[in-house]
Motif scaffolding. Structure first.
Motif, short mmCIF file in Angstrom:
data_model
loop_
_atom_site.label_atom_id
_atom_site.label_comp_id
_atom_site.label_asym_id
_atom_site.label_seq_id
_atom_site.Cartn_x
_atom_site.Cartn_y
_atom_site.Cartn_z
N GLU A 188 0.81 -1.22 0.00
CA GLU A 188 0.00 0.00 0.00
C GLU A 188 0.85 1.27 0.00
O GLU A 188 0.34 2.34 -0.28
N ASP A 189 2.12 1.16 0.31
CA ASP A 189 2.97 2.34 0.44
C ASP A 189 3.39 2.85 -0.95
O ASP A 189 3.98 2.10 -1.73
N PRO A 190 3.12 4.12 -1.26
CA PRO A 190 3.43 4.65 -2.60
C PRO A 190 4.92 4.60 -2.96
O PRO A 190 5.27 4.31 -4.10
N ARG A 191 5.80 4.85 -1.99
CA ARG A 191 7.25 4.82 -2.29
C ARG A 191 7.69 3.42 -2.69
O ARG A 191 8.51 3.25 -3.57
N ILE A 192 7.12 2.43 -2.02
CA ILE A 192 7.48 1.05 -2.33
C ILE A 192 6.86 0.65 -3.67
O ILE A 192 7.52 0.02 -4.50
N ARG A 193 5.61 1.02 -3.88
CA ARG A 193 4.95 0.70 -5.16
C ARG A 193 5.70 1.32 -6.33
O ARG A 193 5.78 0.73 -7.41
N ASN A 194 6.28 2.51 -6.14
CA ASN A 194 6.97 3.20 -7.23
C ASN A 194 8.41 2.73 -7.45
O ASN A 194 9.03 3.09 -8.44
N ALA A 195 8.94 1.94 -6.54
CA ALA A 195 10.31 1.42 -6.71
C ALA A 195 10.30 0.37 -7.82
O ALA A 195 9.50 -0.55 -7.80
N SER A 196 11.18 0.52 -8.78
CA SER A 196 11.21 -0.44 -9.89
C SER A 196 12.30 -1.49 -9.73
O SER A 196 12.22 -2.56 -10.32
N ARG A 197 13.31 -1.19 -8.92
CA ARG A 197 14.43 -2.12 -8.69
C ARG A 197 14.56 -2.30 -7.18
O ARG A 197 14.96 -1.37 -6.48
N VAL A 198 14.23 -3.51 -6.71
CA VAL A 198 14.16 -3.77 -5.27
C VAL A 198 15.14 -4.87 -4.88
O VAL A 198 15.25 -5.89 -5.57
N HIS A 199 15.83 -4.65 -3.78
CA HIS A 199 16.67 -5.69 -3.19
C HIS A 199 15.92 -6.24 -1.99
O HIS A 199 15.48 -5.48 -1.13
N CYS A 200 15.75 -7.55 -1.94
CA CYS A 200 14.99 -8.17 -0.84
C CYS A 200 15.67 -9.46 -0.41
O CYS A 200 16.01 -10.29 -1.25
N TYR A 201 15.84 -9.62 0.88
CA TYR A 201 16.38 -10.89 1.38
C TYR A 201 15.33 -11.99 1.22
O TYR A 201 14.13 -11.72 1.17
N ILE A 202 15.79 -13.21 1.12
CA ILE A 202 14.90 -14.37 1.10
C ILE A 202 14.81 -14.87 2.54
O ILE A 202 15.81 -15.29 3.12
N SER A 203 13.63 -14.78 3.11
CA SER A 203 13.47 -15.05 4.54
C SER A 203 13.79 -16.48 4.92
O SER A 203 13.55 -17.42 4.16
N MET A 204 14.32 -16.61 6.14
CA MET A 204 14.51 -17.92 6.76
C MET A 204 13.25 -18.18 7.57
O MET A 204 13.14 -17.77 8.72
N ASN A 205 12.31 -18.85 6.95
CA ASN A 205 11.00 -19.03 7.57
C ASN A 205 11.05 -19.92 8.81
O ASN A 205 10.24 -19.75 9.72
#
Length: 191
Positions: free
Chosen positions: A40-57
């Motif tokens: 829902e966050d506009p800044r996140i929605r507008n980011a086109s290149r995202v770095h995200c960790y793969i969670s250790m569930n």
């Protein structure tokens, strides 16, 4: 008085125990709430290149698997970390398929085939952590991989955390990199 390092290690142990006690149903519900606020966050929605960790569930980190899937469905370029244990740094690669992963020696999922790059150009970095304080100091796992990566990247840095691990203060050292905000089940907070 205990050193900052000892204080952080004691806090790590306490939080790992408390987080392990969260039931899987509750963990899923809470992770879904983080995802909802994130999308829902506009800044996140507008980011086109995202770095995200793969969670250790199995460690009950906020589940990033659905986050990554949503980002891929939205057409974002998604980069994930690869741990280079020899150089003691994080390398990175673009992830296009969440099903082609393997565990590294710490049990962290990483792409099974990758062309690593050292520091990708991204708009947003979603950072793993155990806790964060209201000033943006993060408590990680203590090996410094993310601090070294974050110190070289100007992207917005947001931690993913369950709300009870948003603390008033976390002991910090000079090499600790502050976050620009965090996302919990209570919403997105920029600092």
């Amino acid at each position: 008085m205990e050193s900052i390092s000892i204080q952080k290690n004691n806090l790590r142990k306490e939080i790992l125990i408390r987080r392990s006690e969260i039931g899987y149903s509750e963990w899923n519900t809470r992770s879904d709430a983080v995802l909802t606020h994130l999308l829902e966050d506009p800044r996140i929605r507008n980011a086109s290149r995202v770095h995200c960790y793969i969670s250790m569930n199995e460690r009950k980190e906020v589940n990033t698997h659905p986050i990554i899937e949503q980002f891929l469905m939205l057409g974002k370029k998604v980069f994930v970390p690869i741990t280079n244990f020899k150089a003691n740094i994080l390398e990175h690669c673009e992830l296009k398929d969440l099903t082609k992963l393997k565990q590294n020696k710490w049990g962290v999922l990483e792409p099974s085939t990758a062309n690593p790059i050292e520091n990708p150009e991204v708009d947003l970095i979603l950072v793993p952590l155990l806790a964060v304080d209201v000033e943006g100091n993060r408590l990680g796992y203590g090996k410094g991989f993310y601090d070294r990566f974050l110190s070289t990247n100007k992207a917005t840095k947001l931690g993913l955390v369950f709300h009870e691990y948003v603390l008033q203060a976390i002991p910090a050292e000079s090499f600790d990199i502050k976050l620009d905000g965090f996302i919990s089940e209570n919403g997105v907070r920029y600092l």
